[in-house]
Design an enzyme around this catalytic site. Structure first.
Site, short mmCIF file in Angstrom:
data_model
loop_
_atom_site.label_atom_id
_atom_site.label_comp_id
_atom_site.label_asym_id
_atom_site.label_seq_id
_atom_site.Cartn_x
_atom_site.Cartn_y
_atom_site.Cartn_z
N TYR A 93 51.95 -11.36 -63.32
CA TYR A 93 51.90 -11.56 -64.65
C TYR A 93 50.91 -12.91 -65.19
O TYR A 93 50.13 -12.51 -65.85
CB TYR A 93 53.36 -11.83 -65.12
CG TYR A 93 53.50 -12.18 -66.46
CD1 TYR A 93 53.62 -13.32 -67.48
CD2 TYR A 93 53.76 -10.82 -67.44
CE1 TYR A 93 53.75 -13.47 -68.53
CE2 TYR A 93 53.96 -11.10 -68.86
CZ TYR A 93 53.91 -12.52 -69.29
OH TYR A 93 54.22 -12.45 -70.51
N GLU B 234 48.33 -14.21 -63.38
CA GLU B 234 47.04 -14.14 -62.90
C GLU B 234 46.92 -12.60 -63.83
O GLU B 234 45.43 -12.49 -64.07
CB GLU B 234 46.79 -13.75 -61.51
CG GLU B 234 47.07 -14.97 -60.69
CD GLU B 234 45.95 -16.19 -60.70
OE1 GLU B 234 45.25 -15.97 -62.01
OE2 GLU B 234 45.97 -16.87 -59.97
N GLY B 235 47.62 -11.79 -63.89
CA GLY B 235 47.29 -10.42 -64.63
C GLY B 235 46.81 -10.95 -66.09
O GLY B 235 45.83 -10.28 -66.59
N ASN C 264 57.27 -19.23 -75.41
CA ASN C 264 58.45 -18.33 -75.34
C ASN C 264 59.00 -18.25 -76.84
O ASN C 264 59.07 -18.86 -77.70
CB ASN C 264 59.64 -19.15 -74.69
CG ASN C 264 59.38 -19.58 -73.25
OD1 ASN C 264 58.27 -20.11 -72.98
ND2 ASN C 264 60.32 -19.09 -72.38
N GLN D 194 69.71 -22.41 -64.77
CA GLN D 194 69.08 -22.34 -63.34
C GLN D 194 68.58 -23.72 -63.04
O GLN D 194 67.87 -24.34 -64.08
CB GLN D 194 67.96 -21.35 -63.53
CG GLN D 194 68.45 -19.93 -63.70
CD GLN D 194 67.53 -18.81 -63.85
OE1 GLN D 194 66.33 -19.09 -63.87
NE2 GLN D 194 67.94 -17.55 -64.10
N GLN E 57 57.72 -27.51 -66.98
CA GLN E 57 57.64 -27.88 -68.50
C GLN E 57 56.43 -27.34 -69.19
O GLN E 57 55.74 -26.41 -68.63
CB GLN E 57 57.02 -29.60 -68.53
CG GLN E 57 55.71 -29.66 -67.79
CD GLN E 57 55.21 -30.99 -67.73
OE1 GLN E 57 55.95 -31.99 -68.19
NE2 GLN E 57 53.91 -31.20 -67.17
N1 LIG Z 1 58.47 -12.70 -75.65
C1 LIG Z 1 57.88 -13.83 -75.17
O1 LIG Z 1 58.47 -14.73 -75.01
C2 LIG Z 1 56.42 -13.60 -74.52
C3 LIG Z 1 55.63 -14.88 -74.36
C4 LIG Z 1 54.58 -14.63 -74.00
C5 LIG Z 1 53.68 -13.50 -73.96
N2 LIG Z 1 54.46 -12.33 -74.46
C6 LIG Z 1 53.71 -11.33 -74.59
O2 LIG Z 1 53.89 -10.63 -75.70
C7 LIG Z 1 54.10 -9.14 -75.42
C8 LIG Z 1 55.25 -8.52 -76.11
O3 LIG Z 1 56.24 -9.01 -75.45
P1 LIG Z 1 57.90 -8.70 -75.71
O4 LIG Z 1 58.51 -10.01 -75.51
O5 LIG Z 1 57.92 -8.08 -76.86
O6 LIG Z 1 58.02 -7.98 -74.49
P2 LIG Z 1 58.93 -6.26 -74.34
O7 LIG Z 1 59.21 -6.10 -72.80
O8 LIG Z 1 60.09 -6.34 -75.35
O9 LIG Z 1 57.96 -5.44 -75.03
C9 LIG Z 1 56.85 -5.14 -74.05
C10 LIG Z 1 56.51 -3.59 -74.52
O10 LIG Z 1 55.45 -2.98 -73.83
C11 LIG Z 1 55.63 -1.74 -73.24
N3 LIG Z 1 55.23 -1.31 -71.79
C12 LIG Z 1 55.31 -2.00 -70.84
N4 LIG Z 1 54.41 -1.71 -69.96
C13 LIG Z 1 53.78 -0.73 -70.72
C14 LIG Z 1 52.57 0.24 -70.16
N5 LIG Z 1 52.19 0.29 -69.06
N6 LIG Z 1 52.15 1.07 -71.09
C15 LIG Z 1 52.81 1.23 -72.29
N7 LIG Z 1 53.91 0.54 -72.62
C16 LIG Z 1 54.26 -0.67 -71.88
C17 LIG Z 1 57.50 -1.98 -72.87
O11 LIG Z 1 58.09 -0.70 -72.89
C18 LIG Z 1 57.62 -2.68 -74.32
O12 LIG Z 1 58.14 -1.94 -75.50
C19 LIG Z 1 53.51 -9.02 -73.83
O13 LIG Z 1 52.35 -8.66 -73.78
C20 LIG Z 1 54.13 -10.25 -73.26
O14 LIG Z 1 53.36 -10.72 -72.33
C21 LIG Z 1 55.73 -12.62 -74.81
O1 LIG Z 2 69.77 -17.54 -67.29
C1 LIG Z 2 68.91 -18.11 -67.39
C2 LIG Z 2 67.47 -17.76 -67.34
C3 LIG Z 2 66.68 -18.44 -67.41
N1 LIG Z 2 66.84 -19.95 -67.20
C4 LIG Z 2 65.65 -20.96 -67.18
O2 LIG Z 2 65.04 -20.60 -68.37
C5 LIG Z 2 63.66 -21.08 -68.37
C6 LIG Z 2 62.81 -19.74 -69.18
O3 LIG Z 2 62.95 -18.71 -68.26
P1 LIG Z 2 62.78 -17.05 -69.14
O4 LIG Z 2 63.02 -16.17 -68.16
O5 LIG Z 2 63.56 -17.15 -70.27
O6 LIG Z 2 61.23 -17.13 -69.70
P2 LIG Z 2 59.89 -18.01 -68.68
O7 LIG Z 2 59.66 -18.99 -69.52
O8 LIG Z 2 60.11 -17.93 -67.35
O9 LIG Z 2 59.02 -16.67 -69.40
C7 LIG Z 2 58.94 -16.55 -70.83
O10 LIG Z 2 57.82 -17.46 -71.24
C8 LIG Z 2 56.46 -17.22 -70.63
C9 LIG Z 2 56.24 -15.50 -71.27
O11 LIG Z 2 55.14 -14.97 -70.89
C10 LIG Z 2 57.38 -14.61 -70.55
O12 LIG Z 2 56.93 -13.18 -71.24
C11 LIG Z 2 58.62 -15.15 -71.08
O13 LIG Z 2 59.73 -14.33 -70.78
C12 LIG Z 2 63.37 -20.92 -66.86
O14 LIG Z 2 63.14 -22.20 -66.47
C13 LIG Z 2 64.46 -20.38 -66.29
O15 LIG Z 2 64.62 -20.71 -64.87
C14 LIG Z 2 68.13 -20.32 -67.11
O16 LIG Z 2 68.21 -21.75 -67.18
N2 LIG Z 2 69.15 -19.50 -67.19
#
Ligand SMILES: NC(=O)c1ccc[n+]([C@@H]2O[C@H](COP(=O)([O-])OP(=O)(O)OC[C@H]3O[C@@H](n4cnc5c(N)ncnc54)[C@H](O)[C@@H]3O)[C@@H](O)[C@H]2O)c1
Ligand SMILES: O=c1ccn([C@@H]2O[C@H](COP(=O)(O)OP(=O)(O)O[C@H]3OC[C@@H](O)[C@H](O)[C@H]3O)[C@@H](O)[C@H]2O)c(=O)[nH]1
Length: 346
Positions: free
Chosen positions: A176, A178-179, A205, A235, A305
């Site tokens: 994710y 690096e992607g 977030n 966590q 952080q």
């Molecule tokens: N929610 C966050 O905190 C957060 C933070 C940083 C970045 N983002 C980015 O924002 C975007 C949306 O995030 P989200 O929270 O709505 O996540 P989400 O998982 O709810 O939405 C992602 C959507 O993409 C679809 N999808 C996944 N792989 C696919 C593929 N190969 N082809 C077609 N559809 C595909 C899923 O079915 C889903 O509907 C993502 O690119 C995510 O990396 C989200």
């Molecule tokens: O039940 C839980 C889940 C998670 N956590 C902690 O909460 C923090 C946030 O974890 P999350 O899984 O919600 O999300 P992350 O911050 O790891 O990733 C998030 O922010 C970056 C985005 O690109 C990701 O798509 C989004 O999910 C981490 O430190 C994790 O260890 C808990 O303490 N309890």
């Protein structure tokens, strides 16, 4: 010509953008703005669709493979004359005629993006390549929802867009982190080489209604646990921080970026920073004062952080978040209560 963020002028392009279809220049037939939202059945995507559909000059096409998204998130639009939903995986080429592309397709929850890491990196690399190829063919402007994870476990705090990050290239989150970094590279290479109009949002977030209840992210986990009278699972170490942006603020930021003249990358997030223990205590206070809080194990490479510097968003987009965490959490609680069938205790 789009202006780039202040990361030095090596990001500018001398190439004009590809010309869109002649239809766009017709004097008489003023077609609607045709907007593609990949991943539009997801959490952020479905709220973005809601906002875009408010403008009667917009036609919205959503493509989604429903890996983490759901048709239920879009049920209000299915059958609407200006809306179209297509089951499609962005790792396969897509032939549609559009003017703007919001490229959100990628699983966002760590549990889901780690479930099939090869597919996650394919989605970020091949999926973004396919969307850039589409943008080049039809002359569309394309926005990538990148992430704060491009900063990895940041050594600079708060994170500005000039920070190159501290990312493990071979860890369990690399598919994710690096992607998304490769996706950003591809966006700028297409911009420099082909003049494609790009926009890059580094999303921090985000939380709000329609998050998957059991998708493992911290805010959805804590709210679901509080409503189910289960201990809130903090966590380790619990002192790690995140900054939480409410989804309506996020959507407004994405649209401002798309409609503006700046390529980005631009941080879109709420600078309000909390430890996971503070978040658990706030959920306990607001939703279930009797719930326990317990410490559990964490997963590798969890950033310690994270807090966005949003100076660029403020100055270049005129955007800043409005919804405080204390006000956003009850809106998400209401959505979860409805979906879980848990009524408020009077
Ligand atoms: N929610 C966050 O905190 C957060 C933070 C940083 C970045 N983002 C980015 O924002 C975007 C949306 O995030 P989200 O929270 O709505 O996540 P989400 O998982 O709810 O939405 C992602 C959507 O993409 C679809 N999808 C996944 N792989 C696919 C593929 N190969 N082809 C077609 N559809 C595909 C899923 O079915 C889903 O509907 C993502 O690119 C995510 O990396 C989200
Ligand atoms: O039940 C839980 C889940 C998670 N956590 C902690 O909460 C923090 C946030 O974890 P999350 O899984 O919600 O999300 P992350 O911050 O790891 O990733 C998030 O922010 C970056 C985005 O690109 C990701 O798509 C989004 O999910 C981490 O430190 C994790 O260890 C808990 O303490 N309890």
């Amino acid at each position: 010509m789009a202006k780039n963020s202040a990361n030095g002028d090596h990001q500018t392009t001398t190439k004009p953008p590809p010309t869109p279809s002649p239809l766009r220049f017709s004097k008489f037939f003023q077609p609607n703005m045709r907007i593609l939202v990949t991943g539009g059945a997801g959490f952020i995507g479905s709220h973005l669709v809601d906002k875009l559909m408010e403008n009667e000059k917009n036609e919205v096409i959503v493509v989604d493979n429903f890996f983490t998204g759901s048709k239920d998130n879009l049920k209000r639009w299915i059958g609407h004359p200006r809306f179209e939903l297509k089951r499609h995986d962005v790792t396969e080429p897509l032939l549609v005629e559009v003017d703007q592309i919001y490229h959100l397709a990628c699983p966002a929850s760590p549990i889901f993006y780690k479930y099939n890491p090869v597919k996650t990196i394919k989605t970020n690399v091949i999926g973004t390549l396919n969307m850039l190829g589409l943008a080049k063919r039809v002359g569309a402007r394309i926005l990538l929802t990148s992430t704060s994870e491009v900063y990895g476990d940041p050594l600079v705090h708060p994170q500005t867009e000039e920070y190159w990050g501290n990312v493990n290239p071979i860890g369990v989150r690399s598919c994710y982190d690096e992607g998304k970094r490769v996706a950003e590279t591809l966006m700028f290479d297409y911009h420099r080489q082909h003049g494609i109009e790009i926009r890059i949002a580094r999303i921090f977030n985000t939380y709000g209604p329609r998050m998957n209840i059991d998708d493992g992210r911290v805010v959805s986990n804590f709210i679901a646990q509080a409503l189910r009278d289960e201990p809130l699972t903090v966590q380790a170490p619990g002192t790690q921080t995140r900054s939480f942006c409410y989804v309506s603020d996020m959507v407004n930021g994405l649209i401002r970026l798309m409609e503006g003249e700046n390529t980005g990358p631009i941080n879109i997030g709420n600078p309000g920073e909390f430890t996971m223990i503070e978040l658990a205590e706030l959920v306990k206070e607001l939703i279930n004062p009797k719930v326990e809080i317990k410490s559990v194990e964490n997963t590798p490479d969890d950033p310690r952080q994270r807090k966005p510097d949003i100076t660029k968003a403020k100055e270049l987009l005129g955007w800043e978040p409005k919804v405080k965490l204390r006000d956003g959490l009850p809106l998400m609680e209401e959505d979860f209560r409805l979906r879980l069938g848990v009524s408020k205790k009077i």
